[in-house]
Enzyme design. Structure first.
Site, PDB file in Angstrom:
ATOM      1  N   GLU A  96       4.656  -9.718  15.429  1.00  0.00           N
ATOM      2  CA  GLU A  96       3.966 -10.335  16.869  1.00  0.00           C
ATOM      3  C   GLU A  96       4.551 -12.011  17.125  1.00  0.00           C
ATOM      4  O   GLU A  96       4.870 -12.106  18.474  1.00  0.00           O
ATOM      5  CB  GLU A  96       2.926 -10.386  16.402  1.00  0.00           C
ATOM      6  CG  GLU A  96       1.917 -10.585  18.599  1.00  0.00           C
ATOM      7  CD  GLU A  96       0.388 -10.338  18.100  1.00  0.00           C
ATOM      8  OE1 GLU A  96      -0.461 -10.176  19.206  1.00  0.00           O
ATOM      9  OE2 GLU A  96       0.064  -9.680  17.552  1.00  0.00           O
ATOM     10  N   ARG A 142       0.711  -1.382  -0.188  1.00  0.00           N
ATOM     11  CA  ARG A 142       0.337   0.276  -0.130  1.00  0.00           C
ATOM     12  C   ARG A 142       0.868   1.455   0.053  1.00  0.00           C
ATOM     13  O   ARG A 142       0.778   2.256  -0.373  1.00  0.00           O
ATOM     14  CB  ARG A 142      -0.388  -0.012   1.060  1.00  0.00           C
ATOM     15  CG  ARG A 142      -1.793  -0.888   1.101  1.00  0.00           C
ATOM     16  CD  ARG A 142      -2.893  -1.382   1.791  1.00  0.00           C
ATOM     17  NE  ARG A 142      -1.853  -2.315   3.145  1.00  0.00           N
ATOM     18  CZ  ARG A 142      -2.662  -2.740   4.181  1.00  0.00           C
ATOM     19  NH1 ARG A 142      -3.766  -2.872   4.377  1.00  0.00           N
ATOM     20  NH2 ARG A 142      -1.544  -3.110   5.369  1.00  0.00           N
TER      21      ARG A 142
END
Length: 170
Positions: A95, A58
């Site tokens: 994560e 993006r």
């Protein structure tokens, strides 16, 4: 124009408790998209970059028109194996695990000022890795530009001490 009004929030995506900030509604609105790029251009022009880097994928959407408007070059930062020439590589933590980004070794003229652009900053991992890639080319990091900043996740605080621009903060 209030950009927040054209960014859709999707509760419990990608997992329960997360409210996803969906910019596809901004992208589909030509006035909002133009306004976002206008705001980035105005804020980034004073940083006087020689190049804009867009982070896959993006960051390409906002980085390309920004580079065009600033009359500077553009370079993509991609996931491993997507760029055909010799690359620099930077790993970053997720994560659960890690990931990697690559940039062509010859993406910039030596000593250039390079601006990093992406749609969103959360924890800052991809932006930090991209800054590392720019340093490996021997160029100067001019700053960062993001459309959305998730302030509570603290990504901005982890970035190198250069200007950080975000158009919308949550």
């Amino acid at each position: 124009m209030d950009l927040k009004s054209v960014i859709r929030e999707i509760p419990d995506f990608p997992q329960p408790g997360i409210t996803f900030k969906d910019i596809t509604t901004l992208l589909s609105n030509p006035d909002a998209l133009r306004h976002a790029i206008d705001l980035l251009e105005a804020a980034c022009r004073e940083l006087q970059p020689d190049y804009v880097v867009g982070i896959e994928s993006r960051g390409f959407i906002f980085g390309m028109p920004l580079a065009d408007r600033l009359n500077v070059g553009f370079a993509p930062v991609r996931k491993p194996g997507k760029l055909p020439g010799p690359t620099h590589r930077a790993e970053y933590e997720l994560e659960y695990g890690s990931d990697c980004l690559e940039l062509h070794q010859d993406a910039f003229a030596p000593g250039s000022r390079v601006m990093v652009v992406d749609d969103l900053i959360a924890t800052g991992g991809t932006a930090i890795a991209t800054a590392e890639l720019i340093t490996k080319t021997g160029c100067e990091l001019a700053g960062f530009g993001f459309v959305v900043e998730l302030s509570d996740l603290g990504g901005r605080k982890k970035l190198p001490q250069v200007p950080v621009i975000s158009l919308v903060q949550y």
